[in-house]
Scaffold this motif. Sequence first.
Motif, mmCIF file in Angstrom:
data_model
loop_
_atom_site.group_PDB
_atom_site.id
_atom_site.type_symbol
_atom_site.label_atom_id
_atom_site.label_comp_id
_atom_site.label_asym_id
_atom_site.label_seq_id
_atom_site.Cartn_x
_atom_site.Cartn_y
_atom_site.Cartn_z
ATOM 1 N N THR B 39 0.779 -1.369 -0.099
ATOM 2 C CA THR B 39 0.088 -0.065 -0.054
ATOM 3 C C THR B 39 0.878 1.255 0.015
ATOM 4 O O THR B 39 0.500 2.354 0.145
ATOM 5 C CB THR B 39 -1.107 -0.070 1.205
ATOM 6 O OG1 THR B 39 -0.149 -0.120 2.519
ATOM 7 C CG2 THR B 39 -2.124 -0.991 1.156
ATOM 8 N N TYR B 72 -13.767 -5.529 -3.882
ATOM 9 C CA TYR B 72 -13.331 -6.795 -2.961
ATOM 10 C C TYR B 72 -13.293 -7.817 -3.795
ATOM 11 O O TYR B 72 -13.958 -8.100 -4.640
ATOM 12 C CB TYR B 72 -14.593 -6.754 -1.872
ATOM 13 C CG TYR B 72 -13.910 -8.031 -1.017
ATOM 14 C CD1 TYR B 72 -12.925 -7.776 -0.021
ATOM 15 C CD2 TYR B 72 -14.400 -9.234 -1.056
ATOM 16 C CE1 TYR B 72 -12.738 -8.795 0.651
ATOM 17 C CE2 TYR B 72 -14.303 -10.325 -0.243
ATOM 18 C CZ TYR B 72 -13.199 -10.090 0.683
ATOM 19 O OH TYR B 72 -12.684 -11.123 1.535
ATOM 20 N N TYR B 148 -4.304 -5.334 -9.115
ATOM 21 C CA TYR B 148 -4.416 -4.661 -7.765
ATOM 22 C C TYR B 148 -3.625 -5.360 -6.654
ATOM 23 O O TYR B 148 -3.941 -5.267 -5.518
ATOM 24 C CB TYR B 148 -5.911 -5.056 -7.533
ATOM 25 C CG TYR B 148 -6.880 -3.892 -8.133
ATOM 26 C CD1 TYR B 148 -7.431 -4.197 -9.378
ATOM 27 C CD2 TYR B 148 -7.333 -2.757 -7.311
ATOM 28 C CE1 TYR B 148 -8.246 -3.120 -9.877
ATOM 29 C CE2 TYR B 148 -8.133 -1.768 -7.895
ATOM 30 C CZ TYR B 148 -8.603 -1.888 -9.005
ATOM 31 O OH TYR B 148 -9.238 -0.936 -9.661
ATOM 32 N N TYR B 169 -8.708 -7.314 1.180
ATOM 33 C CA TYR B 169 -8.734 -6.031 1.562
ATOM 34 C C TYR B 169 -9.976 -5.274 0.481
ATOM 35 O O TYR B 169 -10.161 -6.098 -0.522
ATOM 36 C CB TYR B 169 -7.444 -5.134 0.908
ATOM 37 C CG TYR B 169 -6.234 -5.321 1.940
ATOM 38 C CD1 TYR B 169 -6.247 -4.584 3.273
ATOM 39 C CD2 TYR B 169 -5.008 -5.763 1.474
ATOM 40 C CE1 TYR B 169 -5.281 -4.934 4.250
ATOM 41 C CE2 TYR B 169 -3.979 -5.785 2.296
ATOM 42 C CZ TYR B 169 -4.139 -5.711 3.825
ATOM 43 O OH TYR B 169 -3.011 -5.822 4.381
ATOM 44 N N TYR B 171 -10.668 -2.333 -1.869
ATOM 45 C CA TYR B 171 -9.788 -1.248 -2.614
ATOM 46 C C TYR B 171 -10.724 -0.091 -2.725
ATOM 47 O O TYR B 171 -11.663 0.010 -3.322
ATOM 48 C CB TYR B 171 -9.070 -1.730 -3.638
ATOM 49 C CG TYR B 171 -8.161 -2.771 -3.499
ATOM 50 C CD1 TYR B 171 -6.663 -2.616 -3.290
ATOM 51 C CD2 TYR B 171 -8.520 -4.341 -3.190
ATOM 52 C CE1 TYR B 171 -6.072 -3.438 -2.936
ATOM 53 C CE2 TYR B 171 -7.970 -5.052 -3.027
ATOM 54 C CZ TYR B 171 -6.505 -4.691 -2.669
ATOM 55 O OH TYR B 171 -5.599 -5.814 -2.455
ATOM 56 N N VAL B 182 -6.987 1.496 1.193
ATOM 57 C CA VAL B 182 -7.465 0.163 1.409
ATOM 58 C C VAL B 182 -8.089 0.011 2.727
ATOM 59 O O VAL B 182 -7.807 0.484 3.664
ATOM 60 C CB VAL B 182 -6.464 -1.173 1.209
ATOM 61 C CG1 VAL B 182 -5.901 -1.363 0.283
ATOM 62 C CG2 VAL B 182 -5.399 -1.049 2.334
#
Lengths: 157, 205
Positions: B39, B72, B148, B169, B171, B182
Amino acid sequence: MTYRLLLVLALSMCVGIAGQAPAQTPAASTIAIEQPWARATPAGAKTGAAYLTIINRGSAADRLVSASTPMASKVQFHVETNDNGIMRMRALPSVEIHPGVTVTFKPGGMHIMLVGVKQQLKEGQTFPLVLEFEKAGEIDLQIPVAKAGAMGVMKGM
Amino acid sequence: MSRRTTLIAVLAVSLLVLCGAWLTVALTIHRNSTQAADTSPNTAIGGAFTLVDTRGKTVTDQAYRGKWMLIYFGYTFCPDACPTALNNISAALEKLGSEADKIEPLFITVDPKRDTPQVMTDYLKSFDSRIVGLTGSKTQTDAAAHAYRVYVSAQKSDGDDYLVDHSAYIYVMNPQGKFVSVIPGDMAGDKMADQLRATMAHAGT
Ligand SMILES: [Cu+2]
């Protein structure tokens, strides 16, 4: 030095005996199950999850070895780990319940995994589940169903 | 030891050191590319995808421009983490009220083999009707997961009841399709709604 070793040996033997003795008394009444619940399964879903708390009030360890329900073709015990955001589900062959310990199956931790769900679990219904313990034997449960993705049955989430 | 043997020995040792260094770098890069979402702001998370919606229609990420994408990745064989995340997203959408109109919640499968458009349609009936299910060919869903930085690893199993390890996570992508943040899939709906409201307010949309 030799004395100390002997002492340690003697002590560990005592502990060993003390730990084993109560195992001979029947443990049937020492395992208690609290707050069992399950999540409703979405239409067509092949799996479901049930959660509950197991309390061992006895002085010997017991072991949850299997479970069954008419609602699914297989029941497994799963533990879920979150490793840096990666969710991994793994089957446990059995779950040891140490004396005086409470083991909680809850979302994000352990769940009782229903594989091959035969009939959709619907919110508000209850279904039978049998847990089998090595010493305590079979325990029959009625599992209330909360909504899909719920975090508990009490909060009505 | 002759000069020649010494030279060969020196060369061999340097080669070993170089190989070791290269291997370390290669492994690190490999690990970074397959691990859960990195991230850090420098890493581009997200990008173009081509998938198939629950009506069997091909869609790309372009279809959702102008809306905040809430993505998701999961699969319907998962009874714990995935329903938790989908239920939390559903609760957040409800809590957001009319502000939820700015959001396009997407559930992208990491298991297209079992998650056909029909399976996903049925499954999503248990959650907020605004959540869009996306599947596709394995190549398509793998490409989306890769964009992703989503880790996906199907486990071996005899039958059709295999498990899939995956990043859990959610997004948050802005209306231009750029990565913003996230949210852990197990964040309660109320908190998720607050966070989304703050994120959208901050962007002034
Ligand atoms: Cu499981």
